[in-house]
Design a protein around this motif. Structure first.
Motif: not given
Length: 432
Positions: A176-177, A193-195, A203-205
């Motif tokens: 995530t970093a 989360p969110p994962f 902010a997308s899959p």
């Protein structure tokens, strides 16, 4: 056991191994052609069936991670390759990208198609400029050959790939970093989360995978899941790089089935340097609990290493002989973690800083028995309490070194200084 499994490294002895022509001579991009003729979900099932687990350290099933992307999310999907290899002792992804970049590029194309993504990013550690240029050249070759871009191989599938140079922060190896850094922000871990599978890049899959994980995909498509599961162990299938470094006669990358032991690897690597004996080693880089010679026959798979009290991690086998001061070695590692802590959470920011001070006192013979307990107390406040795994990783070598070499810490106090002659250890600048 003396048989290695050269798959990703099979052409490393070629001077032109990094070129598109050399890669294609040995069947390269054939698996991509095969994959584009399959349904994306069938590819996901294939990787699930192979048992491929993340090669970046966590060991999470790759196909399962691909399957986590929500089907009802209208946002674009992204594939991000974590090539920010910065862990002390870990040195497998950089030589892979340098010698065989097209294996990664082809893996990116197949994986992106499988998860229905039209944009992929390869986030490379910023300090390795030669590797960044090598990857950029490979991507450019693939574009020119119609293997990336619009209507790949006439399939109607479009994919753009960007090679992104990181900004030199170890913390960006945390997924995530890395995503924050890729978006242009300061690299700091996000709250989960969110994962990322739900809300990752923009902010997308998003799927975030290690270099070796993605580069292994073409061979699975080419040879099948059964071929992959025939190697390794029941729960840790396949092959992987074992990076031997330190006090070993022939350091280097040994591509072998998971479940091989250090004793077997040392036999292939010529053993410990002449006239010396094994003292301690890391099974998965400096952020994993250390092992000693009593663990020489521990199978190097996720389950066996975990049961023995450590983690397989990135299979970075740092080998230390009896000339090495364990207090000094651990102090060097913790200095690195203190420097690389992003500072977002108090346990990691303060804990690593104070461990450096305590370890310096102990190394210089100025510590007390209470300092050893203080180190364990700090580790207790790091484990499971930091924002990401950096804190857990920093505590691992400290706690395990005290577990196996507590007397060595005491010797520093009793002798009012380090009892080792560092000139005899190549690790501190001594002569081999």
């Amino acid at each position: 056991m003396t048989t290695l499994t050269p798959v990703l490294s099979k052409n490393w002895d070629r001077s032109d191994s990094f070129t598109l022509d050399a890669y294609r001579e040995t069947g390269g991009y054939g698996p991509l052609h095969t994959a584009l003729g399959m349904a994306p979900d069938a590819l996901v099932d294939l990787v699930k069936g192979s048992g491929l687990r993340g090669r970046g350290g966590a060991g999470f099933p790759t196909g399962m991670k691909w399957g986590f992307l929500p089907k009802d999310n209208p946002n674009p999907r992204y594939l991000v390759v974590n090539a920010d290899e910065s862990e002390p002792g870990t040195c497998k992804d950089i030589p892979l990208m340098l010698a065989n970049p097209h294996a990664l590029v082809e893996g990116v194309a197949i994986a992106s198609y499988a998860i229905k993504a039209n944009q992929a990013f390869i986030y490379v550690r910023g300090e390795v400029l030669h590797v960044i240029r090598r990857m950029q050249h490979a991507v450019a070759e693939a574009y020119a050959a119609g293997l990336l871009g619009r209507d790949i191989l006439g399939s109607g599938y479009d994919l753009d790939v960007v090679v992104h140079a990181g900004a030199g922060a170890y913390i960006c190896g945390e997924e995530t970093a890395l995503l924050d850094s890729l978006e242009g922000y300061r690299g700091q871990p996000r709250l989960k989360p969110p994962f990322p599978a739900v809300a990752g890049l923009y902010a997308s899959p998003t799927v975030v995978n290690n270099v070796e994980s993605i580069a292994s995909v073409p061979s699975i498509v080419e040879n099948g899941a059964d071929w992959f599961t025939a190697m390794g162990t029941e729960k840790s299938a396949g092959f992987g790089f074992f990076s031997l470094s330190g006090h070993v006669a022939k350091p280097g990358q040994y591509e072998a089935p998971l479940g091989i032991t250090l004793r077997e690897l040392l036999d292939m690597a010529g053993g410990i340097r002449a006239g010396h004996r094994l003292k301690f080693w890391t099974p998965g880089g400096s952020s994993t609990p250390i092992f000693t010679d009593e663990h020489l026959d521990t199978p190097l798979d996720f389950e066996s290493v975990g049961a023995a009290g450590s983690m397989l991690g990135t299979r970075a086998l740092q080998i230390f002989d009896e000339t090495t001061c364990v207090v000094k070695a651990v102090g060097r590692w913790i200095s690195f973690y203190a420097h690389e802590s992003c500072g977002k959470c108090t346990p990691c920011r303060e804990g690593n800083y104070w461990m450096v001070q305590v370890l310096d006192r102990l190394e210089n013979g100025e510590g007390t028995e209470a300092d050893i307990e203080k180190l364990l107390d700090i580790c207790d406040n790091l484990l499971g309490r930091s924002f990401c795994a950096l804190g857990d990783g920093a505590a691992s070598p400290v706690m395990s070194s005290i577990q196996y070499f507590r007397q060595e810490y005491v010797d520093h106090m009793e002798q009012r200084g380090c009892p080792f002659d560092h000139a005899k250890s190549t690790l501190w600048g001594g002569n081999r």
